[in-house]
Design a protein around this motif. Structure first.
Motif, PDB file in Angstrom:
ATOM      1  N   ALA A 246       3.282  22.493  37.859  1.00 15.03           N
ATOM      2  CA  ALA A 246       3.804  23.754  37.448  1.00 15.03           C
ATOM      3  C   ALA A 246       2.809  24.664  37.151  1.00 15.03           C
ATOM      4  N   PRO A 247       2.922  26.071  37.150  1.00 12.87           N
ATOM      5  CA  PRO A 247       4.205  26.660  37.366  1.00 12.87           C
ATOM      6  C   PRO A 247       4.383  26.807  38.898  1.00 12.87           C
ATOM      7  N   PHE A 248       5.181  26.239  39.649  1.00 10.11           N
ATOM      8  CA  PHE A 248       5.461  26.450  40.971  1.00 10.11           C
ATOM      9  C   PHE A 248       5.984  27.861  41.364  1.00 10.11           C
ATOM     10  N   LEU A 249       6.743  28.364  40.486  1.00 14.81           N
ATOM     11  CA  LEU A 249       7.270  29.588  40.612  1.00 14.81           C
ATOM     12  C   LEU A 249       7.492  30.461  39.417  1.00 14.81           C
ATOM     13  N   SER A 250       7.273  31.453  39.048  1.00 16.83           N
ATOM     14  CA  SER A 250       7.477  32.036  37.791  1.00 16.83           C
ATOM     15  C   SER A 250       8.928  32.893  37.737  1.00 16.83           C
ATOM     16  N   ARG A 251       9.409  33.274  38.820  1.00 13.66           N
ATOM     17  CA  ARG A 251      10.449  34.087  38.685  1.00 13.66           C
ATOM     18  C   ARG A 251      11.383  33.532  39.982  1.00 13.66           C
ATOM     19  N   THR A 252      12.679  33.915  40.053  1.00 13.41           N
ATOM     20  CA  THR A 252      13.512  33.499  41.262  1.00 13.41           C
ATOM     21  C   THR A 252      12.978  34.483  42.493  1.00 13.41           C
ATOM     22  N   VAL A 253      13.040  33.630  43.464  1.00 16.15           N
ATOM     23  CA  VAL A 253      12.464  34.055  44.907  1.00 16.15           C
ATOM     24  C   VAL A 253      13.847  33.735  46.012  1.00 16.15           C
ATOM     25  N   ARG A 254      14.069  34.891  46.604  1.00 14.48           N
ATOM     26  CA  ARG A 254      15.105  34.898  47.497  1.00 14.48           C
ATOM     27  C   ARG A 254      14.719  35.449  48.884  1.00 14.48           C
ATOM     28  N   ALA A 255      15.653  35.038  49.852  1.00 18.99           N
ATOM     29  CA  ALA A 255      15.156  35.668  51.285  1.00 18.99           C
ATOM     30  C   ALA A 255      16.438  35.722  52.170  1.00 18.99           C
ATOM     31  N   VAL A 256      16.611  36.388  52.979  1.00 24.86           N
ATOM     32  CA  VAL A 256      17.753  36.126  54.012  1.00 24.86           C
ATOM     33  C   VAL A 256      16.720  35.721  55.297  1.00 24.86           C
ATOM     34  N   VAL A 262      18.955  32.607  51.221  1.00 23.38           N
ATOM     35  CA  VAL A 262      18.327  31.220  50.474  1.00 23.38           C
ATOM     36  C   VAL A 262      17.493  31.727  49.294  1.00 23.38           C
ATOM     37  N   TYR A 263      17.837  31.109  48.300  1.00 24.88           N
ATOM     38  CA  TYR A 263      17.439  31.454  46.859  1.00 24.88           C
ATOM     39  C   TYR A 263      16.534  30.312  46.140  1.00 24.88           C
ATOM     40  N   VAL A 274      17.849  25.236  44.597  1.00 26.29           N
ATOM     41  CA  VAL A 274      17.866  25.998  45.827  1.00 26.29           C
ATOM     42  C   VAL A 274      19.255  26.110  46.573  1.00 26.29           C
ATOM     43  N   GLY A 275      19.538  27.347  46.806  1.00 25.42           N
ATOM     44  CA  GLY A 275      21.064  27.669  47.206  1.00 25.42           C
ATOM     45  C   GLY A 275      20.986  28.796  48.209  1.00 25.42           C
ATOM     46  N   ALA A 276      21.845  28.939  48.741  1.00 26.43           N
ATOM     47  CA  ALA A 276      23.236  28.141  49.097  1.00 26.43           C
ATOM     48  C   ALA A 276      23.862  28.909  50.281  1.00 26.43           C
ATOM     49  N   THR A 277      24.565  27.699  50.753  1.00 32.68           N
ATOM     50  CA  THR A 277      25.263  27.934  51.942  1.00 32.68           C
ATOM     51  C   THR A 277      26.669  28.964  51.810  1.00 32.68           C
ATOM     52  N   THR A 278      27.142  29.704  52.630  1.00 32.81           N
ATOM     53  CA  THR A 278      28.545  30.292  52.637  1.00 32.81           C
ATOM     54  C   THR A 278      29.415  29.703  53.471  1.00 32.81           C
ATOM     55  N   GLU A 279      30.331  28.874  53.251  1.00 33.69           N
ATOM     56  CA  GLU A 279      31.281  28.412  54.213  1.00 33.69           C
ATOM     57  C   GLU A 279      32.518  28.708  53.975  1.00 33.69           C
ATOM     58  N   LEU A 295      19.412  24.486  54.337  1.00 33.68           N
ATOM     59  CA  LEU A 295      18.764  25.134  52.980  1.00 33.68           C
ATOM     60  C   LEU A 295      17.308  24.820  52.788  1.00 33.68           C
ATOM     61  N   LEU A 296      16.960  23.354  53.175  1.00 32.41           N
ATOM     62  CA  LEU A 296      15.539  23.154  53.246  1.00 32.41           C
ATOM     63  C   LEU A 296      14.737  23.517  54.132  1.00 32.41           C
ATOM     64  N   ARG A 297      15.103  23.576  55.508  1.00 33.47           N
ATOM     65  CA  ARG A 297      14.474  24.501  56.418  1.00 33.47           C
ATOM     66  C   ARG A 297      13.984  25.945  55.947  1.00 33.47           C
ATOM     67  N   ASP A 298      14.907  26.722  55.601  1.00 30.77           N
ATOM     68  CA  ASP A 298      15.050  27.907  55.096  1.00 30.77           C
ATOM     69  C   ASP A 298      13.912  27.959  54.003  1.00 30.77           C
ATOM     70  N   ALA A 299      14.154  27.051  53.142  1.00 33.46           N
ATOM     71  CA  ALA A 299      13.417  27.211  51.970  1.00 33.46           C
ATOM     72  C   ALA A 299      11.916  27.007  52.075  1.00 33.46           C
ATOM     73  N   HIS A 300      11.497  26.029  53.055  1.00 32.04           N
ATOM     74  CA  HIS A 300      10.357  25.683  53.473  1.00 32.04           C
ATOM     75  C   HIS A 300       9.539  26.862  54.197  1.00 32.04           C
ATOM     76  N   GLU A 301      10.221  27.586  54.839  1.00 38.36           N
ATOM     77  CA  GLU A 301       9.757  28.675  55.682  1.00 38.36           C
ATOM     78  C   GLU A 301       9.142  29.838  54.567  1.00 38.36           C
ATOM     79  N   LEU A 302       9.918  29.746  53.518  1.00 38.25           N
ATOM     80  CA  LEU A 302       9.648  30.677  52.340  1.00 38.25           C
ATOM     81  C   LEU A 302       8.523  30.116  51.577  1.00 38.25           C
ATOM     82  N   MET A 303       8.471  28.823  51.530  1.00 36.00           N
ATOM     83  CA  MET A 303       7.653  28.255  50.304  1.00 36.00           C
ATOM     84  C   MET A 303       7.302  26.938  50.970  1.00 36.00           C
ATOM     85  N   PRO A 304       6.318  26.650  51.658  1.00 39.02           N
ATOM     86  CA  PRO A 304       6.055  25.439  52.529  1.00 39.02           C
ATOM     87  C   PRO A 304       5.926  24.154  51.419  1.00 39.02           C
TER      88      PRO A 304
END
Ligand code: GLY
Length: 411
Positions: A246-256, A262-263, A274-279, A295-304
């Motif tokens: 901690a602190p890993f993140l200080s605010r919400t982070v999101r991306a497409v 992914v957020y 970590v969310g979210a799919t839309t199905e 979700l993990l793949r996209d979140a990992h790209e954003l934040m390894p």
């Protein structure tokens, strides 16, 4: 059939956060209020991440909805202060802001468009270079190409919000009937209550249908006023940030990422959502390997560094979506029956303003000005020319209605 000896002024069918806030505000107005739900405080709020993303989730064609979203976001600090006082519980509200980032040049072009739309809409957001983004959030991937800083998009913990609302309702005198409502009672062309699964009939002067994605499934609702709400599945993960990280993140982070959003929403208590799919899969709430992987793949790209964290929960919920992505609020063509449903991606955000609008409806019979574009009649076949959808039906964010016709089921 057993007729309950009690009759109330208002019966709320559905005890998710929208039903709860309506019940709380109704009881505060002095109306004798009953709420029917086998598990008040359950529903989509148990899955939702709790972003209050009026600005970062802006979409073309949804300017009318934006007005309601912004109004509700502005009410949040005072709303949670009042709710925390009334319930004696914390809601996890965090005025932490949001950073939307781009991972490649296509994402950057998309984010630039969003920035321009936000500016045209009078919203506050600031363009940052990739380096500036990483200075704010050092765990971001080195390849981040730029981002939008939105200091006004905060978060709340929906599970705590729901729990606080249950307590506030109890303290305000709301009567809970912990059972499914099976059928709407209609007498003399008017909604007069509902029959529970155990056969008990609850009588009420006014009924509010607030059943989330199940709102279209209550038996006995005349076809012309059945809410056009369908379920849109979202899979969500919960991870835990150990104190050493901690602190890993200080605010919400999101991306497409590759067209999918992914957020990452960091809570003060170390939870990272970590969310979210839309199905569009009807009533399916299976957590799938594919959903978790994406979700993990996209979140990992954003934040390894995310792959180092313990994965503590996987869950899927159903967003209650309307044809124009905006809620249905207020009186229907059936006297005595009101709707508070169809909040789709914005249920948590719209909780304060929904409570306010519904309390006004229940005490005056009319929608306040803020709620008028969201009248259920905008979808009626015979709607007047003025009753336009709250957002354009060709909005790029309006998925096709592919869900199968729902069967009648209790809500
Ligand atoms: N508002 C976030 C979501 O619906 O996933």
């Amino acid at each position: 059939m057993r007729i309950s000896s009690d009759s109330s002024d208002v019966l709320i069918v559905g005890g998710g956060i929208i039903g709860l806030v309506t019940a709380w505000r109704s009881a505060q107005q002095g109306l004798r209020t009953t709420l029917a739900d086998p598990e008040p405080g359950g529903g989509a709020a148990q899955v939702a991440a709790g972003m209050l993303a009026a600005v970062t989730e802006l979409h073309y064609g949804e300017q009318t909805l934006l007005g309601l979203n912004v109004a509700s976001a502005a009410r949040y600090p005072a709303f949670v202060a009042e709710l925390e006082e009334a319930s004696g519980q914390e809601t996890g509200f965090r005025a932490c802001g949001t950073l939307s980032v781009a991972l490649d040049s296509d994402d950057r072009a998309h984010l630039r468009e969003l920035h321009a739309l936000q500016q045209r809409s009078g919203l506050e957001s600031e363009w940052l270079t990739g380096r500036e983004c990483r200075r704010l959030e050092p765990m971001l991937a080195p390849g981040v190409r730029g981002g939008l800083r939105v200091d006004g998009d905060h978060q709340v913990d929906p599970r705590r919000l729901a729990s606080a609302l249950v307590t506030a309702c109890e303290r305000a005198g709301v009567v809970f009937r912990r059972a499914w409502a099976e059928r709407l009672s209609v007498t003399g062309g008017r909604a007069t209550g509902a029959v529970l699964a155990d056969g008990t009939e609850l009588a009420a002067g006014q009924v509010v249908l607030a059943g989330g994605s199940l709102s279209g499934r209550l038996a006995g609702v005349p076809e012309a006023v059945v809410p056009p709400v369908r379920p849109v599945k979202g899979q969500v993960l919960r991870l835990t940030v150990p104190p050493a990280y901690a602190p890993f993140l200080s605010r919400t982070v999101r991306a497409v990422v590759r067209g999918a959003q992914v957020y990452l929403v960091p809570r003060a208590n170390g939870e990272l959502v970590v969310g979210a799919t839309t199905e569009e899969l009807g009533w399916d709430t299976t957590v799938t390997a594919g959903g978790v992987y994406e979700l993990l793949r996209d979140a990992h790209e954003l934040m390894p560094g995310i792959t180092e964290l313990p994965l503590t929960e996987t869950r899927a919920g159903l967003r209650p979506a309307s044809p124009d992505n905006a809620p249905l609020l207020g009186p229907t063509a059936l006297p005595g029956l009101h709707l508070a449903t169809g909040h789709h991606r914005n249920g948590v955000l719209l909780t304060p303003v929904t409570g306010e609008v519904m309390a006004h409806v229940l005490t005056t019979g009319e929608l306040p000005e803020l709620g008028r574009p969201f009248a259920p009649g905008r979808f009626a076949a015979t709607a007047s020319p003025g009753a336009a959808p709250a957002s354009s039906p060709d909005s790029p964010d309006s998925p096709e209605q592919t869900a199968p016709a729902p069967q009648e089921q209790p809500v």
